[in-house]
Design an enzyme around this catalytic site. Structure first.
Site, short mmCIF file in Angstrom:
data_model
loop_
_atom_site.label_atom_id
_atom_site.label_comp_id
_atom_site.label_asym_id
_atom_site.label_seq_id
_atom_site.Cartn_x
_atom_site.Cartn_y
_atom_site.Cartn_z
N SER A 154 0.87 -1.18 0.00
CA SER A 154 0.00 0.00 0.00
C SER A 154 0.90 1.22 0.00
CB SER A 154 -0.87 -0.02 1.26
OG SER A 154 -1.45 1.25 1.51
N TYR A 167 -1.86 -0.65 10.66
CA TYR A 167 -2.01 -1.14 9.29
C TYR A 167 -0.74 -0.86 8.48
CZ TYR A 167 -3.68 -1.19 4.41
OH TYR A 167 -3.82 -1.42 3.07
#
Length: 267
Positions: A154, A167
Site C-alpha cells: 500500500s 495497518y
C-alpha cells in the site's frame, strides 16, 4: 493467444476487489486461476469480510472467459490451509507459475486505541499471510525454474499516515519481506515484486457500493493525492500486476508505487 496462455496463477484475497480484478484479467490473458479467500471471522474490521458467494462469483467470471478456476476457501493466517491450497494446485494443474499475495484487512484509529486483537488480526493477515503464501509457493517455482510473485502492499507502506499506524506497519513489513525474498530466488527464474496502491475503491473503504461516500472522506482522500481523483479503481492496480507477471524476468525486488490514473513510480 494471451500473454499468460498455459500459466496457472494462485491469488489470495480473490473473492472481490483487487483480487477479483486480478483473477479476471489474468484469465483474460489465458491463465487458469486458483482463487483463495473467505477468512474466518475477525472482530476488528468494520466492514464485512469476503463471503463464499463472493468467491463463487469470482470463479464464474473466470470460467465465463473459458478458463478453469479452482475456488478455495482458506484463511491465510493458517499455514496449514495455505500449504494445502498450494499442494492442491500442483496436483490439479501440474504447475504454479504466478502468485499474487493480495489478502489483507484494515482497521483504523490512533495507535493508543489499537487493541491487541486488532494488532494481531492485522499482522497475522497482512504480513504473516504473505509469508505463509510465499513460503508455500517458492519450492514449486524452484523446481520449475520459473515463477512470478507479486505482493500487495500500500502507499501506507511508503509513508506515515495518522490513524493507520498498525495497518501501515504491516504494509512496510511486506515490502521488506518481498525485497529480501527477491534476492534469495533471483537466480532461480523467480521474480518477486510489490505493488503499493493508494486508496482503492473496494469494500475496505466503501462496504456498500451503492451508498454515497461522505464528502469529508472524499476530501481526506483528495488531500493525499496530487491528481484530483479520490481513489483508484481495482482495474488500475491490475494493470500494474499484469505488467509484473508478464515480465520476461528482468524486474525483481521492485516496489511499484501507484498514484492515480496512470501515474506511478518504481524503485
Amino acid at each position: 493467444m494471451g500473454l499468460l496462455e498455459g500459466r496457472v496463477a494462485l491469488i489470495t484475497g480473490a473473492a472481490r476487489g483487487q483480487g477479483r480484478s486480478h483473477a479476471v484479467a489474468l484469465a483474460g490473458e489465458g491463465a487458469d486461476i486458483v482463487a483463495c479467500d473467505v477468512p474466518r471471522p475477525m472482530s476488528t474490521p468494520t466492514y464485512p469480510l469476503a463471503s463464499k458467494d463472493d468467491l463463487v462469483h469470482t470463479a464464474k467470471l473466470v470460467e465465463d472467459l473459458g478458463h478453469r478456476c479452482l475456488p478455495i476457501s482458506l484463511d491465510v493466517r493458517d499455514a496449514g490451509e495455505v500449504n494445502a491450497a498450494v499442494e492442491q494446485t500442483a496436483e490439479e494443474f501440474g504447475r504454479l507459475d504466478i502468485v499474487i499475495a493480495n489478502a489483507g484487512v484494515v482497521t483504523t484509529g490512533p495507535l493508543v486505541d489499537v487493541t491487541d486483537t486488532a494488532w494481531d488480526e492485522l499482522i497475522s493477515t497482512n504480513l504473516t499471510g504473505a509469508f505463509h503464501t510465499l513460503r508455500a509457493a517458492i519450492p514449486i517455482m524452484r523446481n520449475q525454474r520459473y515463477g512470478r510473485i507479486v505482493v500487495t502492499s500500500s502507499m501506507g507502506g511508503r509513508m506515515g499516515i495518522p490513524d493507520l499506524a498498525a495497518y501501515n506497519a504491516t504494509k512496510w513489513g511486506v515490502i521488506g519481506l518481498a525485497k529480501s525474498v527477491a534476492l534469495e530466488v533471483a537466480k532461480e527464474g523467480i521474480t518477486v515484486n510489490v505493488v503499493c496502491p493508494s486508496t482503492t475503491q473496494t469494500a475496505m473503504v466503501q462496504p456498500d457500493p451503492d451508498a454515497e461516500v461522505p464528502d469529508e472522506l472524499v476530501k481526506r482522500f483528495l488531500r493525499t493525492n496530487p491528481i484530483p481523483i479520490a481513489w483508484l479503481q481495482p482495474e488500475d492496480v491490475t494493470r500494474a500486476v499484469l505488467y509484473l507477471v508478464t515480465d520476461p524476468g528482468v524486474i525483481t525486488g521492485s516496489v511499484l508505487e501507484l498514484g492515480l490514473g496512470s501515474s506511478a513510480r518504481m524503485h
